[in-house]
Scaffold this active site. Structure first.
Site, short mmCIF file in Angstrom:
data_model
loop_
_atom_site.label_atom_id
_atom_site.label_comp_id
_atom_site.label_asym_id
_atom_site.label_seq_id
_atom_site.Cartn_x
_atom_site.Cartn_y
_atom_site.Cartn_z
N ASP A 1 -29.05 9.54 -39.51
CA ASP A 1 -30.17 8.37 -38.50
C ASP A 1 -30.03 7.58 -37.89
OD1 ASP A 1 -30.92 8.22 -40.70
OD2 ASP A 1 -31.98 9.68 -41.02
N ASN B 1 -42.11 13.50 -48.98
CA ASN B 1 -42.20 15.09 -47.73
C ASN B 1 -41.58 15.83 -47.43
OD1 ASN B 1 -40.78 14.33 -45.60
ND2 ASN B 1 -42.26 14.68 -44.32
N HIS C 1 -37.91 15.57 -46.37
CA HIS C 1 -37.03 15.60 -45.60
C HIS C 1 -35.75 14.96 -46.02
CE1 HIS C 1 -38.73 10.96 -44.40
NE2 HIS C 1 -37.50 11.15 -44.45
N GLU D 1 -37.88 17.09 -40.56
CA GLU D 1 -38.73 16.58 -41.11
C GLU D 1 -39.24 18.13 -41.29
OE1 GLU D 1 -40.46 14.18 -42.26
OE2 GLU D 1 -40.39 12.75 -39.94
C1 F6R Z 1 -31.99 7.62 -44.47
C2 F6R Z 1 -33.03 9.47 -43.69
C3 F6R Z 1 -34.01 9.29 -44.30
C4 F6R Z 1 -34.72 8.34 -46.54
C5 F6R Z 1 -35.91 9.26 -46.85
C6 F6R Z 1 -35.70 8.75 -48.12
O1 F6R Z 1 -30.57 7.63 -43.45
O2 F6R Z 1 -32.33 10.01 -44.06
O3 F6R Z 1 -33.90 11.08 -44.64
O4 F6R Z 1 -32.97 8.97 -46.86
O5 F6R Z 1 -36.74 8.29 -46.36
O6 F6R Z 1 -36.10 7.14 -47.78
P1 F6R Z 1 -35.55 6.08 -49.67
O7 F6R Z 1 -34.55 6.22 -50.14
O8 F6R Z 1 -36.49 5.04 -49.29
O9 F6R Z 1 -37.12 6.38 -50.34
#
Ligand code: F6R
Length: 242
Positions: free
Chosen positions: A67, A136, A138, A143
């Site tokens: 992303d 959440n 994702h 989302e």
């Molecule tokens: C990042 C991504 C997100 C993160 C998720 C967890 O490229 O796609 O899905 O993997 O938000 O983030 P952290 O590791 O910061 O808790």
């Protein structure tokens, strides 16, 4: 789903890094799906170390990231392209031309999403996709929603994600409201998936993802349907599953 339980974050990072290293050793022309965020930082450090030692060679590897924020370009230090350059690409012998991140500055969102899907198709798909887990549920920026998205798309970030990512920006208003993300379908087409999760704050959502109903309201729950998922999580993250 294979579950690898680790002592703590460092242990998780070491094991996850070694799984990615093994993938590249077995297939030096691997296509790696990569993630940003706090969780993979230790995994990338481990890969850098193993590359320095000569254990892993990234010369033939291609990568596609999950992303990118809409509106942020490679020179913005909050962009995911910048994150990847700083935390992995500039420290290993991958050819930067072989690394792909959605273009946050693309003029036409639809065209950019189609281009990114084509990049993945032309590479022959992803061999190993690394995922973190959002608070959440994702994965990528998919989302909670009423349906699983098939392909790369532009998404409005939820309040929960904006708050969770606020820590990387000066103020909440600076957090972009939109992102490009691979779809659930794009992620599920990967041959193998490596999900890494750390910390007690993720315990309940990890339990919902692994044992709860398969629902787009908990996007990571779709991984229950994938034939080859390895979850590497520390004790704290697995505490609700115990
Ligand atoms: C990042 C991504 C997100 C993160 C998720 C967890 O490229 O796609 O899905 O993997 O938000 O983030 P952290 O590791 O910061 O808790």
């Amino acid at each position: 789903m294979r579950i690898v339980r680790t002592k703590d974050y460092d242990d998780m990072s070491r094991k996850a890094g070694d799984i990615i290293a093994a993938q590249v050793i077995l297939n030096p022309a691997s296509v790696l799906g990569l993630a940003t965020g706090s969780t993979p930082l230790g995994t990338y450090k481990r890969l850098i170390k193993r590359c320095d030692k000569g254990d892993v060679d990234f010369a033939g590897v291609h990568s596609v990231n999950l992303d990118e924020y809409v509106g942020l370009g490679p020179t913005s230090d909050q962009s995911y392209r910048y994150f990847m350059n700083e935390n992995l690409f500039s420290h290993v012998n991958i050819d930067i031309k072989n690394t792909n991140v959605p273009d946050g500055l693309a003029k036409d969102a639809e065209e950019e999403c189609a281009r990114y899907e084509e990049v993945m198709r032309a590479l022959g798909g992803i061999d190993l996709q690394l995922l973190g887990l959002g608070p959440n549920g994702h994965i990528g920026f998919n989302e909670p929603a009423d349906a699983f998205a098939r392909e790369t798309h532009k998404v409005a970030l939820t309040e929960s994600t904006i708050k969770a990512n606020r820590r990387f920006f000066n103020k909440e208003d600076d957090v972009p409201r939109f992102a490009y993300t691979m779809g659930i379908g794009s992620i599920m087409r990967a041959q193998r998936i490596l999900l890494i999760v750390s910390g007690e704050q993720k315990a309940e959502i990890l339990k919902a993802a692994v044992c709860g109903p398969i629902t787009p309201q908990v996007p990571a729950s779709v991984l229950q349907l994938h034939p080859c998922v390895t979850l590497v999580a520390d004790k704290a993250a697995l505490s609700a599953l115990d």
